[in-house]
Design an enzyme around this catalytic site. Structure first.
Site, mmCIF file in Angstrom:
data_model
loop_
_atom_site.group_PDB
_atom_site.id
_atom_site.type_symbol
_atom_site.label_atom_id
_atom_site.label_comp_id
_atom_site.label_asym_id
_atom_site.label_seq_id
_atom_site.Cartn_x
_atom_site.Cartn_y
_atom_site.Cartn_z
ATOM 1 N N HIS A 1 0.781 -1.246 -0.014
ATOM 2 C CA HIS A 1 0.150 0.051 -0.010
ATOM 3 C C HIS A 1 0.833 1.091 -0.184
ATOM 4 O O HIS A 1 0.561 2.320 -0.641
ATOM 5 C CB HIS A 1 -1.075 -0.029 1.384
ATOM 6 C CG HIS A 1 -1.824 -1.156 1.392
ATOM 7 N ND1 HIS A 1 -1.774 -1.996 2.279
ATOM 8 C CD2 HIS A 1 -3.290 -1.407 0.648
ATOM 9 C CE1 HIS A 1 -2.661 -2.792 2.188
ATOM 10 N NE2 HIS A 1 -3.647 -2.725 1.203
ATOM 11 N N GLN B 1 -18.116 -6.715 -0.703
ATOM 12 C CA GLN B 1 -17.219 -7.505 -1.553
ATOM 13 C C GLN B 1 -16.876 -8.845 -0.856
ATOM 14 O O GLN B 1 -16.030 -9.652 -1.401
ATOM 15 C CB GLN B 1 -16.135 -6.786 -1.888
ATOM 16 C CG GLN B 1 -15.101 -6.432 -0.858
ATOM 17 C CD GLN B 1 -13.916 -5.504 -1.408
ATOM 18 O OE1 GLN B 1 -14.013 -4.290 -1.647
ATOM 19 N NE2 GLN B 1 -12.600 -6.077 -1.703
ATOM 20 N N VAL C 1 4.651 -5.852 -4.553
ATOM 21 C CA VAL C 1 5.530 -5.495 -3.629
ATOM 22 C C VAL C 1 5.910 -6.846 -2.696
ATOM 23 O O VAL C 1 4.786 -7.538 -2.439
ATOM 24 C CB VAL C 1 5.449 -4.500 -2.760
ATOM 25 C CG1 VAL C 1 6.636 -4.305 -1.602
ATOM 26 C CG2 VAL C 1 5.312 -3.196 -3.291
ATOM 27 N N LYS D 1 -1.196 -6.965 -7.689
ATOM 28 C CA LYS D 1 -1.427 -8.297 -7.200
ATOM 29 C C LYS D 1 -2.821 -8.811 -7.483
ATOM 30 O O LYS D 1 -3.187 -9.849 -7.609
ATOM 31 C CB LYS D 1 -1.155 -8.242 -5.566
ATOM 32 C CG LYS D 1 -1.101 -9.661 -5.049
ATOM 33 C CD LYS D 1 -0.361 -9.665 -3.721
ATOM 34 C CE LYS D 1 -1.392 -9.384 -2.573
ATOM 35 N NZ LYS D 1 -2.543 -10.084 -2.540
HETATM 36 O O1 PAF Z 1 -8.182 -4.091 -3.269
HETATM 37 C C1 PAF Z 1 -8.717 -3.663 -2.120
HETATM 38 O O2 PAF Z 1 -8.114 -3.541 -1.201
HETATM 39 C C2 PAF Z 1 -10.253 -3.565 -2.216
HETATM 40 O O3 PAF Z 1 -10.688 -4.391 -3.214
HETATM 41 C C3 PAF Z 1 -10.613 -2.121 -2.561
HETATM 42 C C4 PAF Z 1 -10.139 -1.901 -3.947
HETATM 43 C C5 PAF Z 1 -10.073 -1.141 -1.854
HETATM 44 C C6 PAF Z 1 -12.216 -1.715 -2.541
HETATM 45 O O4 PAF Z 1 -12.594 -1.987 -1.352
#
Ligand code: PAF
Length: 280
Positions: A37, A61, A176, A149
């Protein structure tokens, strides 16, 4: 760096900064941040006047309720890392802020979302598109940053941006890895010492795949040695190891175009993904 919890507050602050001519970069995350990140945030900071990092564990999700409940939430540590990276805003909304009512929108980007993660995690990409579109609407960024990734996610988001005509640039950033090769992931924290060792079979398989692939190679020539490495690991269980067209995400028999070789593998109860791409 400011921590903001509502869309209204964030928009007021961004409007003022845009009026000063500043461009806005967005890095959407679910928190539990790591060096992967950080690389996205640093890239955004170097390319934009202001960087907003969203930290939101998006319930829509997750196709597995347990997975959602146990997902690591580490906002204080995340903020410390983001401050070091130079982010201007952390946007950390509540679930009711992002979903004041259930989101009934259906996003379908066939064939991109019909295989791999789309097949093994039904509804996952619909939830990703729901939250990412809400974030784009709230932040209205000039650029948004995503990791390779999640290569399939990146392809689907690019397609969503194209179809819905969002005026922003999607920037994909390389995977990474830890020093020993393991791809950085928030889920790595679930692994005990034995599983952490076992998880190296994914990056070893990636390394081998990169060594054996060549233009025109049969999928089996590439995938069989990769699968053999993973199958030799007693704690590993394969969901998929596939060679697909890097644009359509559809399985292909030969590496005769740009390809993505991607895998999802359980190490104990933890599901990890990894991939590499090969350009012809
Ligand atoms: O890749 C992620 O961490 C998640 O799928 C995202 C893009 C932040 C959406 O919640």
């Amino acid at each position: 760096m400011k921590i903001v919890h509502t869309i209204k507050d964030l928009q007021a602050k961004l409007t003022a900064l845009r009026a000063q001519g500043k461009t806005v970069g967005l890095v959407p995350t679910m928190g539990a941040l790591h060096a992967g990140h950080a690389s996205l945030v640093k890239r955004s900071v170097s390319e934009n006047g202001v960087t907003v990092v969203s930290v939101f564990v998006n319930p829509t999700q997750f196709n597995d309720k347990n997975d959602l409940e146990k997902y690591p939430r580490t906002l204080d540590a995340d903020c410390r890392l983001l401050e070091e990276c130079g982010a201007a805003f952390v946007f950390a909304p509540s679930v009711s802020e992002m979903y004041p009512e259930p989101d009934t929108r259906q996003f379908s980007y066939a064939p991109l979302d019909t295989v791999m993660e789309g097949a093994f995690r039904p509804g996952h990409f619909n939830g990703v598109c729901q939250i990412v579109s809400k974030l784009f609407d709230a932040v209205q960024p000039d650029k948004a940053y995503f990791g390779e990734k999640d290569f399939q996610q990146l392809a689907i988001i690019r397609e969503m941006v194209r179809q819905l005509q969002y005026k922003l640039e999607i920037v994909g950033c390389p995977i990474v890895r830890e020093e020993d090769g393991l791809a950085k992931s928030s889920r790595n924290t679930y692994l005990n010492d034995k599983e952490r060792q076992a998880a190296l079979c994914l990056s070893r398989a990636v390394k081998t795949g990169k060594e054996v692939i060549y233009t025109g190679a049969d999928a089996k020539e590439v995938l069989n040695p990769m699968k053999a490495i993973i199958e030799a690991e007693p704690l590993a269980r394969i969901d998929y190891v596939m060679m697909v067209d890097a644009l359509t995400m559809q399985p292909i028999e030969k590496a005769d175009r740009d390809v993505l070789v991607a895998m999802a593998v359980y190490i104990g109860k933890t599901r990890l993904i990894d991939n590499f791409s090969y350009e012809v």
